[in-house]
Every structure is written in C-alpha cells, then in structure tokens.
Motif scaffolding. Structure first.
Motif, PDB file in Angstrom:
ATOM      1  N   ALA A  27     140.443  63.339  47.537  1.00 53.88           N
ATOM      2  CA  ALA A  27     141.350  62.194  47.419  1.00 53.88           C
ATOM      3  C   ALA A  27     140.795  60.987  48.171  1.00 53.88           C
ATOM      4  CB  ALA A  27     142.735  62.553  47.948  1.00 53.88           C
ATOM      5  N   GLN A  28     140.244  61.215  49.363  1.00 51.64           N
ATOM      6  CA  GLN A  28     139.670  60.115  50.139  1.00 51.64           C
ATOM      7  C   GLN A  28     138.454  59.512  49.421  1.00 51.64           C
ATOM      8  OE1 GLN A  28     139.193  62.527  53.749  1.00 51.64           O
ATOM      9  NE2 GLN A  28     140.316  60.943  54.892  1.00 51.64           N
ATOM     10  N   ILE A  29     137.629  60.377  48.879  1.00 54.09           N
ATOM     11  CA  ILE A  29     136.432  59.904  48.174  1.00 54.09           C
ATOM     12  C   ILE A  29     136.823  59.120  46.927  1.00 54.09           C
ATOM     13  CG2 ILE A  29     134.369  60.642  46.913  1.00 54.09           C
ATOM     14  CD1 ILE A  29     134.215  63.045  48.856  1.00 54.09           C
ATOM     15  N   ALA A  30     137.791  59.639  46.183  1.00 52.21           N
ATOM     16  CA  ALA A  30     138.245  58.952  44.970  1.00 52.21           C
ATOM     17  C   ALA A  30     138.822  57.593  45.318  1.00 52.21           C
ATOM     18  CB  ALA A  30     139.301  59.805  44.257  1.00 52.21           C
ATOM     19  N   ASP A  31     139.601  57.540  46.386  1.00 49.11           N
ATOM     20  CA  ASP A  31     140.233  56.292  46.805  1.00 49.11           C
ATOM     21  C   ASP A  31     139.183  55.261  47.211  1.00 49.11           C
ATOM     22  OD1 ASP A  31     142.906  54.983  47.675  1.00 49.11           O
ATOM     23  OD2 ASP A  31     141.606  54.696  49.405  1.00 49.11           O
ATOM     24  N   CYS A  33     135.939  55.178  46.399  1.00 51.55           N
ATOM     25  CA  CYS A  33     135.017  54.823  45.315  1.00 51.55           C
ATOM     26  C   CYS A  33     135.718  54.179  44.118  1.00 51.55           C
ATOM     27  CB  CYS A  33     134.252  56.067  44.850  1.00 51.55           C
ATOM     28  SG  CYS A  33     133.141  56.732  46.123  1.00 51.55           S
ATOM     29  N   GLY A  34     137.050  54.237  44.099  1.00 49.19           N
ATOM     30  CA  GLY A  34     137.774  53.614  42.991  1.00 49.19           C
ATOM     31  C   GLY A  34     137.675  54.402  41.702  1.00 49.19           C
ATOM     32  N   ILE A  35     137.581  55.718  41.811  1.00 48.93           N
ATOM     33  CA  ILE A  35     137.519  56.555  40.613  1.00 48.93           C
ATOM     34  C   ILE A  35     138.635  57.596  40.697  1.00 48.93           C
ATOM     35  CG2 ILE A  35     135.046  56.226  40.316  1.00 48.93           C
ATOM     36  CD1 ILE A  35     134.541  58.931  41.559  1.00 48.93           C
ATOM     37  N   HIS A  36     138.869  58.335  39.612  1.00 45.78           N
ATOM     38  CA  HIS A  36     139.944  59.318  39.598  1.00 45.78           C
ATOM     39  C   HIS A  36     139.508  60.576  40.333  1.00 45.78           C
ATOM     40  CE1 HIS A  36     143.103  61.981  38.100  1.00 45.78           C
ATOM     41  NE2 HIS A  36     143.767  60.872  37.794  1.00 45.78           N
ATOM     42  N   ILE A  37     140.469  61.234  40.964  1.00 46.89           N
ATOM     43  CA  ILE A  37     140.170  62.445  41.729  1.00 46.89           C
ATOM     44  C   ILE A  37     139.547  63.538  40.856  1.00 46.89           C
ATOM     45  CG2 ILE A  37     142.472  63.459  41.422  1.00 46.89           C
ATOM     46  CD1 ILE A  37     142.215  64.489  44.330  1.00 46.89           C
ATOM     47  N   LEU A  38     139.904  63.563  39.566  1.00 46.35           N
ATOM     48  CA  LEU A  38     139.308  64.561  38.671  1.00 46.35           C
ATOM     49  C   LEU A  38     137.821  64.293  38.444  1.00 46.35           C
ATOM     50  CD1 LEU A  38     142.047  65.200  35.962  1.00 46.35           C
ATOM     51  CD2 LEU A  38     141.503  66.533  37.988  1.00 46.35           C
ATOM     52  N   GLU A  39     137.433  63.017  38.531  1.00 43.12           N
ATOM     53  CA  GLU A  39     136.011  62.687  38.409  1.00 43.12           C
ATOM     54  C   GLU A  39     135.247  63.215  39.619  1.00 43.12           C
ATOM     55  OE1 GLU A  39     135.130  58.663  36.425  1.00 43.12           O
ATOM     56  OE2 GLU A  39     137.073  58.314  37.378  1.00 43.12           O
ATOM     57  N   VAL A  40     135.864  63.114  40.788  1.00 46.13           N
ATOM     58  CA  VAL A  40     135.244  63.642  42.005  1.00 46.13           C
ATOM     59  C   VAL A  40     135.143  65.165  41.899  1.00 46.13           C
ATOM     60  CG1 VAL A  40     135.398  63.825  44.511  1.00 46.13           C
ATOM     61  CG2 VAL A  40     136.175  61.734  43.369  1.00 46.13           C
ATOM     62  N   GLN A  41     136.210  65.793  41.394  1.00 46.57           N
ATOM     63  CA  GLN A  41     136.215  67.246  41.207  1.00 46.57           C
ATOM     64  C   GLN A  41     135.069  67.663  40.277  1.00 46.57           C
ATOM     65  OE1 GLN A  41     139.053  69.730  42.128  1.00 46.57           O
ATOM     66  NE2 GLN A  41     137.204  70.945  41.886  1.00 46.57           N
TER      67      GLN A  41
END
Length: 219
Positions: A27-31, A33-41
């Motif tokens: 969640a922190q990384i997504a926030d 980087c401005g991308i969706h948490i599923l993209e980080v997953q």
C-alpha cells in the motif's frame, strides 16, 4: 499520495526496486508511486505483463533513506518525495504523452468521462487524457468528425490513464460540485481472484514437490 502532482519519473520501475529492497507495504509503495496496489502485487509476484528493472529512487534523489526508514517503522506512514525531485518533475513534465497506438482510443475515453462524470471540467479531462478543450467540446456536442464511431469506454481500461489518476480528478470535481464521489469497488473481485490464483499456484507447487519427494523415496 504524498503529493498529487509528483510521482517518480519511472513509477513501475521504482515500485520494483522498493519491493525488492525495502520492507515497505504494498500500500505504501502504491501510494508513493501513484499506481494501484494490484500492480505492486503483480510486480512482487512477477506476474506483471512487463518485467521491470528496478530503479533506485534514493540514487535518483527522489526519496531519502530517512523516509524509507520512517515507512518501514510505521505501515501507515505516507512517503514524501524530496522537494528537489518534486521541483524537477514539475519542470520536466509537460502534456501527457500518449503512444500512437492508443491515440485513436482517446475519443472513446473522453466520451466515457463526459457520460459518467459530467462534473469533471474540460481542463481536468484534457490534462488527464492529453487532449484539447476543442476536441472535448466536439465530442460533447457530437460535432467531432468521427462521432458516429465513438463508443464510451473506460479510459483506465484503454490504458489512457491510471485508476488512481481518474479517481483523483473525479473526487476533486465531486468535492467542488458538492456531491459525493462514487466509490470504486470493481477491483474487489480482482483482488479476490488474484489471491485465489496465488493460493492455487502455491498449492500446485506444494503438490508437485510432494510428488517429486515421493518419487525419490521410491527410487
């Protein structure tokens, strides 16, 4: 996002580096980087459509180690980009660039926003999609040269913007208009599907290992 206008110049590559080299939450990384948490997953599980080479935001002077440590110590902490990076990004980022292959999809994306979120201003649409007020006006009053073939389609699905960017302009417009912004729940099913897929993969891998061990024992 810590700063709605400032995200890393290479968000997905930055996310890949943060996943591999820090203890930050998805969640922190997504926030940041401005991308969706599923993209980080997907990046973490290496199921993303593209394999990203990590980009170190510390060496790029976009994030300090102090910020990373704060985030690792507090899962609710929102990372802040360095002021130097924010200023640089504001100077270097111009109008949104859209690949040639996707430019023909712009009218469909614009029509979708006009239909589903009429409260969003033409200026905001233009900045999000990378188009002009004249084009937006022509699509709205159906004087666009290709009006007969324009079909409203979600700009996120078309790849014209991210869900976070669309949500941001919709929320801002709704607040200005004094209406409640719609809650986007369409990723809930995706999240469950992703988790189920990961569980199935782990289960299959475990069964394969068990079968291999059994085969070795028999040998």
């Amino acid at each position: 996002m810590a700063n709605a206008d400032a995200t890393p110049l290479m968000p997905h590559a930055t996310a890949a580096w943060l996943v591999d080299n820090t203890g930050l939450t998805f969640a922190q990384i997504a926030d940041y980087c401005g991308i969706h948490i599923l993209e980080v997953q997907a990046i973490a599980d290496e199921t993303a459509a593209t394999k990203y080479t990590g980009r170190d935001p510390v060496r790029a002077h976009e994030l300090s180690m102090e910020e990373i440590e704060k985030g690792q110590n507090d899962p609710n902490y929102k990372l802040k980009m360095t002021k130097q990076a924010q200023d640089t990004i504001r100077r270097t980022r111009g109008p949104r660039y859209t690949p040639v292959s996707k430019r023909q999809d712009k009218p469909d994306g614009i029509a979708w926003i006009l239909k589903n979120h009429p409260e969003v201003s033409d200026g905001a649409i233009g900045k999000l999609i990378g188009t002009t007020r004249n084009t937006i006006g022509a699509i709205r009053d159906r004087s666009h040269w290709n009006s007969a073939n324009i079909v409203p389609k979600d700009p996120v699905t078309l790849g014209l913007c991210s869900q976070r960017e669309l949500d941001a302009i919709v929320a801002k417009a709704a607040k200005k208009a004094g209406i409640k912004a719609p809650e986007d729940s369409r990723f809930e099913g995706d999240r469950e599907a992703l988790l189920e897929e990961l569980r199935a993969e782990r289960s299959a891998a475990a069964e394969a290992r068990a079968a291999e061990d059994h085969s070795d024992d028999e040998a």
